[in-house]
Design a protein around this motif. Structure first.
Motif, mmCIF file in Angstrom:
data_model
loop_
_atom_site.group_PDB
_atom_site.id
_atom_site.type_symbol
_atom_site.label_atom_id
_atom_site.label_comp_id
_atom_site.label_asym_id
_atom_site.label_seq_id
_atom_site.Cartn_x
_atom_site.Cartn_y
_atom_site.Cartn_z
ATOM 1 N N GLY A 1 0.904 -0.972 -0.093
ATOM 2 C CA GLY A 1 0.090 0.140 0.056
ATOM 3 C C GLY A 1 0.981 1.270 -0.146
ATOM 4 O O GLY A 1 0.256 2.220 0.508
ATOM 5 N N VAL B 1 -1.458 8.301 -4.063
ATOM 6 C CA VAL B 1 -2.812 8.707 -4.493
ATOM 7 C C VAL B 1 -2.600 9.698 -5.526
ATOM 8 O O VAL B 1 -1.379 10.493 -5.485
ATOM 9 C CB VAL B 1 -3.660 8.948 -3.437
ATOM 10 N N ARG C 1 -8.119 4.882 1.336
ATOM 11 C CA ARG C 1 -6.894 4.440 1.953
ATOM 12 C C ARG C 1 -6.680 4.969 3.280
ATOM 13 O O ARG C 1 -6.448 6.311 3.280
ATOM 14 C CB ARG C 1 -5.719 4.621 1.055
ATOM 15 N N GLN D 1 -8.829 0.749 2.989
ATOM 16 C CA GLN D 1 -7.772 -0.226 2.840
ATOM 17 C C GLN D 1 -6.597 0.407 3.708
ATOM 18 O O GLN D 1 -6.551 1.604 3.501
ATOM 19 C CB GLN D 1 -7.256 0.051 1.250
ATOM 20 N N VAL E 1 -3.057 1.567 5.010
ATOM 21 C CA VAL E 1 -1.699 1.765 4.546
ATOM 22 C C VAL E 1 -0.794 2.006 5.756
ATOM 23 O O VAL E 1 -0.753 2.974 6.468
ATOM 24 C CB VAL E 1 -1.578 3.145 3.809
ATOM 25 N N PHE F 1 -1.647 8.102 1.243
ATOM 26 C CA PHE F 1 -3.001 7.648 1.704
ATOM 27 C C PHE F 1 -3.889 8.585 1.578
ATOM 28 O O PHE F 1 -3.389 10.096 1.665
ATOM 29 C CB PHE F 1 -3.034 6.896 2.876
#
Length: 312
Positions: free
Chosen positions: A37, A41, A63, A102, A104, A120
């Motif tokens: 991860g 982004v 995230r 999700q 990170v 994230f």
């Protein structure tokens, strides 16, 4: 989630340094997931409150930056994301049209740099709101408040109920790496060089049980949880530490980039609904939170009017 010994902080320099408390369970699993991860982004628009919420809806996933810290956000022994912040995030973001979260994983001190460098979307680690941090990130209103408590020997033989007692009775004092409690003790007159710094609350409990120190200071939630099975130690009643001579209450919250006011405001709107209905406590209760940790504090109050506490 206050050095260079600034108040109300869990690491030496805001936004940098070590974890506020230890990683505890889930560190190994977090490392594995972190490798998956770590990509950044996409660049977002910073106009009109940002477009991150729209992009998250389109992607169907948000995230979350977590710090592997029980009970705030961590990977459990089964490799699943859990903790008060991730579970709250699941509820809020689903209602905002984002169906999946999700993790990170990162160190606590890397949360703000990671958020601002777009590794994230949101920091979801129970991060305390401080004026210093409010210059760097945009906070939602706190989803919990936190008082301090001590781990002491059974019966509290030295009668330690606050930092002034620790100083006045010359108690041997310990707290965790980067904990705000370092500064609270120093403000009360304790010599920083005399403080025993241990990795976490478990090590603090062990130090008290072994008689190496008289008291370990931490948050009310972590101290009461860690002493549950101890035959030699107990947690004191929660209390407010003094900051600049005034009783102080910390509050932890989600953090967003300074440009993402639309997302922060939408998050706050759902959070307020959950507070009014009592749903917030029901979500956080499995992680040891009680009615005493529920709060009506706002980010603006804790930021002292700083950037991160602004409202639209």
């Amino acid at each position: 989630m206050a050095p260079p010994l600034e108040h109300r902080e869990r690491e030496r320099i805001p936004g940098t340094g070590t974890t506020r408390r230890s990683l505890l369970a889930g560190v190994a699993a977090a490392g594995v997931l972190g490798a998956a991860g770590c990509s950044r982004v996409a660049t977002a628009s910073t106009e009109n409150g940002g477009d991150l919420l729209d992009r998250l809806k389109a992607a169907g996933v948000v995230r979350l930056g977590i710090a592997g810290e029980i009970p705030f956000g961590y990977i459990d022994r089964d490799g699943d994301l859990t903790g008060e912040a991730p579970e709250l995030a699941r509820v809020v973001f689903e209602r905002l049209g984002v169906g999946r979260v999700q993790p990170v994983p990162t160190e606590f001190g890397s949360l703000i740099p990671g958020l601002n460098s777009r590794q994230f979307d949101v920091a979801a680690a129970g991060m305390y709101i401080t004026p210093e941090r409010c210059e760097q990130v945009l906070f939602a209103d706190p989803d919990y408040q936190m008082l301090d408590s001590f781990i002491v020997r059974k019966g509290n033989p030295k009668g330690l109920h606050g930092y002034q007692d620790v100083v006045g009775k010359k108690a041997r004092f310990a707290t965790g790496t980067g904990y705000a409690e370092i500064q609270y003790a120093v403000d009360a007159g304790y010599e920083e060089s005399d403080i025993l710094i241990v990795p976490d609350q478990v090590a603090g409990l062990n130090a008290v049980e072994a008689g190496r120190v008289d008291v370990f200071a931490g948050t009310a939630l972590t101290t009461r949880e860690v002493v549950r099975k101890s035959a030699k130690a107990e947690a004191t009643e929660p209390f407010k530490p003094l900051v600049d001579g005034e009783p102080h209450v910390d509050g932890g919250a989600f953090a967003f980039r300074l440009t993402e006011t639309r997302l922060r405001d939408a998050f706050n709107a759902e959070l307020r609904k959950m507070k009014r209905s009592g749903e917030l406590l029901r979500v956080l209760k499995p992680f040891g939170f009680t009615e005493a940790e529920m709060t009506g504090l706002t980010a603006k109050e804790l930021c002292g009017g700083g950037v991160g506490g602004s409202t639209s």
